[in-house]
Design a protein around this motif. Structure first.
Motif, short mmCIF file in Angstrom:
data_model
loop_
_atom_site.label_atom_id
_atom_site.label_comp_id
_atom_site.label_asym_id
_atom_site.label_seq_id
_atom_site.Cartn_x
_atom_site.Cartn_y
_atom_site.Cartn_z
N MET A 51 0.83 -1.19 0.00
CA MET A 51 0.00 0.00 0.00
C MET A 51 0.87 1.26 0.00
O MET A 51 1.85 1.32 0.72
N ARG A 52 0.52 2.21 -0.83
CA ARG A 52 1.27 3.45 -0.84
C ARG A 52 0.67 4.43 0.16
O ARG A 52 -0.48 4.31 0.57
N TRP A 53 1.45 5.36 0.49
CA TRP A 53 1.08 6.39 1.45
C TRP A 53 0.54 7.56 0.65
O TRP A 53 1.29 8.37 0.12
N PHE A 54 -0.79 7.60 0.44
CA PHE A 54 -1.38 8.66 -0.39
C PHE A 54 -2.09 9.69 0.46
O PHE A 54 -3.04 9.35 1.17
N TRP A 55 -1.69 10.90 0.34
CA TRP A 55 -2.38 11.94 1.11
C TRP A 55 -2.99 13.02 0.22
O TRP A 55 -3.24 14.13 0.66
N GLU A 88 16.51 0.98 -9.29
CA GLU A 88 15.09 1.15 -9.59
C GLU A 88 14.56 2.39 -8.91
O GLU A 88 15.02 2.78 -7.83
N ASN A 89 13.61 3.02 -9.55
CA ASN A 89 13.07 4.24 -8.97
C ASN A 89 12.01 3.87 -7.93
O ASN A 89 10.86 3.59 -8.25
N PHE A 90 12.42 3.90 -6.65
CA PHE A 90 11.51 3.49 -5.58
C PHE A 90 10.51 4.59 -5.25
O PHE A 90 9.56 4.38 -4.50
N VAL A 91 10.72 5.80 -5.78
CA VAL A 91 9.76 6.87 -5.53
C VAL A 91 8.62 6.76 -6.55
O VAL A 91 7.46 6.58 -6.18
N PHE A 92 8.98 6.81 -7.82
CA PHE A 92 7.97 6.73 -8.87
C PHE A 92 8.01 5.31 -9.45
O PHE A 92 8.41 5.11 -10.59
N ASN A 93 7.64 4.33 -8.66
CA ASN A 93 7.68 2.94 -9.15
C ASN A 93 6.43 2.62 -9.97
O ASN A 93 5.55 3.44 -10.16
N GLU A 94 6.38 1.37 -10.44
CA GLU A 94 5.30 1.00 -11.37
C GLU A 94 3.91 1.20 -10.74
O GLU A 94 3.00 1.75 -11.36
N GLN A 95 3.81 0.74 -9.49
CA GLN A 95 2.51 0.87 -8.83
C GLN A 95 2.09 2.33 -8.74
O GLN A 95 0.94 2.70 -9.00
N PHE A 96 3.08 3.15 -8.41
CA PHE A 96 2.78 4.57 -8.28
C PHE A 96 2.35 5.16 -9.62
O PHE A 96 1.39 5.92 -9.70
N MET A 97 3.07 4.81 -10.69
CA MET A 97 2.75 5.36 -12.00
C MET A 97 1.35 4.91 -12.45
O MET A 97 0.64 5.67 -13.09
N GLN A 105 -1.15 4.32 -10.41
CA GLN A 105 -2.07 5.15 -9.64
C GLN A 105 -2.16 6.54 -10.27
O GLN A 105 -3.21 7.14 -10.33
N LEU A 106 -1.02 7.01 -10.73
CA LEU A 106 -0.95 8.37 -11.24
C LEU A 106 -1.87 8.55 -12.45
O LEU A 106 -2.46 9.61 -12.63
#
Lengths: 161, 129
Positions: A1-5, A137-146, A148-149
């Motif tokens: 789970m990402r930390w989405f605020w 690997e880009n742990f900030v903008f990872n696949e899951q994050f992208m 979601q984006l």
């Protein structure tokens, strides 16, 4: 789970500004303890929301290739409390960018009420932390994050990309 | 745009107060950024961004604070001391910095003492005047 605020972007002008919405609800458990008799949204989480709004604005400029981390909060002034049921607008305006870092200025509003003024600096860690190794690997903008984006960004932005 | 050193100092002081959360009387020409004013690495970028905006100039980071890039070069730094070649290169790349005291004991740990408020004022003066 990402930390989405933040809940979604309603405006996204690449390289210029971004506006995200955060709906505050009593379904968020942390509000039950902060505080039991008088729930208010913690200011630290509003700073995180602005960091996400601004971090995505900044990350997009270099096509999400940089690892963008919050490095410094230059200013965070809060004027009003935020309660369950409030809808917050986080507006981040791009300020400056260099190879090692980038900065934004932001305001948080609820209706016509100014809630906070926040400015922050993000580090591009690969270019800024000489000698410190980070995963490739880009742990900030990872696949899951992208993924979601793509749900996050306004339609016009998605169409132009 | 031409400005006197006093005018430049006042603006630099204002920006350092905001960037580092210090009081304005703590920022004198002699204050060192790291030792006296507590600046950390990310603050240098913050300061560069602020000065660029304040004076409407471009500041390549390696121009104002080039020492970091040289630290790992063994020709320039040996056994914790900056070599003669290193000092020569510092002087060339940082004409806004006063090296007279540092030359007597070029201990690498003292390099941060070179970055004074005055060195920033001189750097800006060189850029805009």
């Amino acid at each position: 789970m990402r930390w989405f605020w933040i809940d979604k972007f309603i405006e996204f002008e690449p390289g210029k500004r971004a506006v995200a919405v955060k709906n505050v609800t009593l379904a968020e458990e942390h509000l039950h303890d902060h505080y039991q008799a008088y729930p208010v949204m913690p200011e630290s989480l509003m700073i995180e929301g602005m960091a996400q709004t601004g971090g995505i604005l900044v990350g997009q400029i270099r096509n999400f290739k940089e690892k963008v981390l919050l490095a410094k909060i230059g200013k965070a002034k809060f004027f009003e409390m935020v309660r369950p049921g409030d809808q917050l607008y986080y507006e981040a305006e791009f300020d400056n960018i260099a190879d090692e870092a980038a900065s934004i200025k932001g305001t948080i509003t609820c209706g016509d009420t100014l809630i906070a003024e926040i400015s922050m600096l993000f580090s591009h860690v690969d270019n800024n932390m000489a000698g410190v190794e980070f995963p490739e690997e880009n742990f900030v903008f990872n696949e899951q994050f992208m993924n979601q984006l793509t749900h996050y960004l306004p339609k016009e932005y998605k169409q132009s990309n | 745009m031409s400005m006197t050193s006093e005018e430049i100092f006042e603006k630099v002081q204002e920006n350092l107060v905001d960037a580092l959360g210090v009081d304005d009387d703590e920022v004198t020409l002699q204050s060192t950024l790291m030792g006296d004013l507590g600046a950390e690495s990310i603050d240098f970028l913050d300061i560069v961004f602020r000065l660029e905006k304040e004076f409407d100039i471009q500041i390549p980071r390696e121009e104002l604070f080039p020492a970091e890039a040289m630290m790992g070069n063994s020709e320039l730094v040996q056994d914790g001391k900056v070599t003669a070649a290193g000092i020569a290169q510092f002087k060339e790349t940082m004409p806004h910095v006063d090296f007279s005291e540092f030359e007597a004991d070029p201990d690498i740990n003292k390099i941060t003492d070179l970055f004074t408020v005055e060195s920033i004022v001189k750097f800006i003066a060189g850029k805009i005047n």
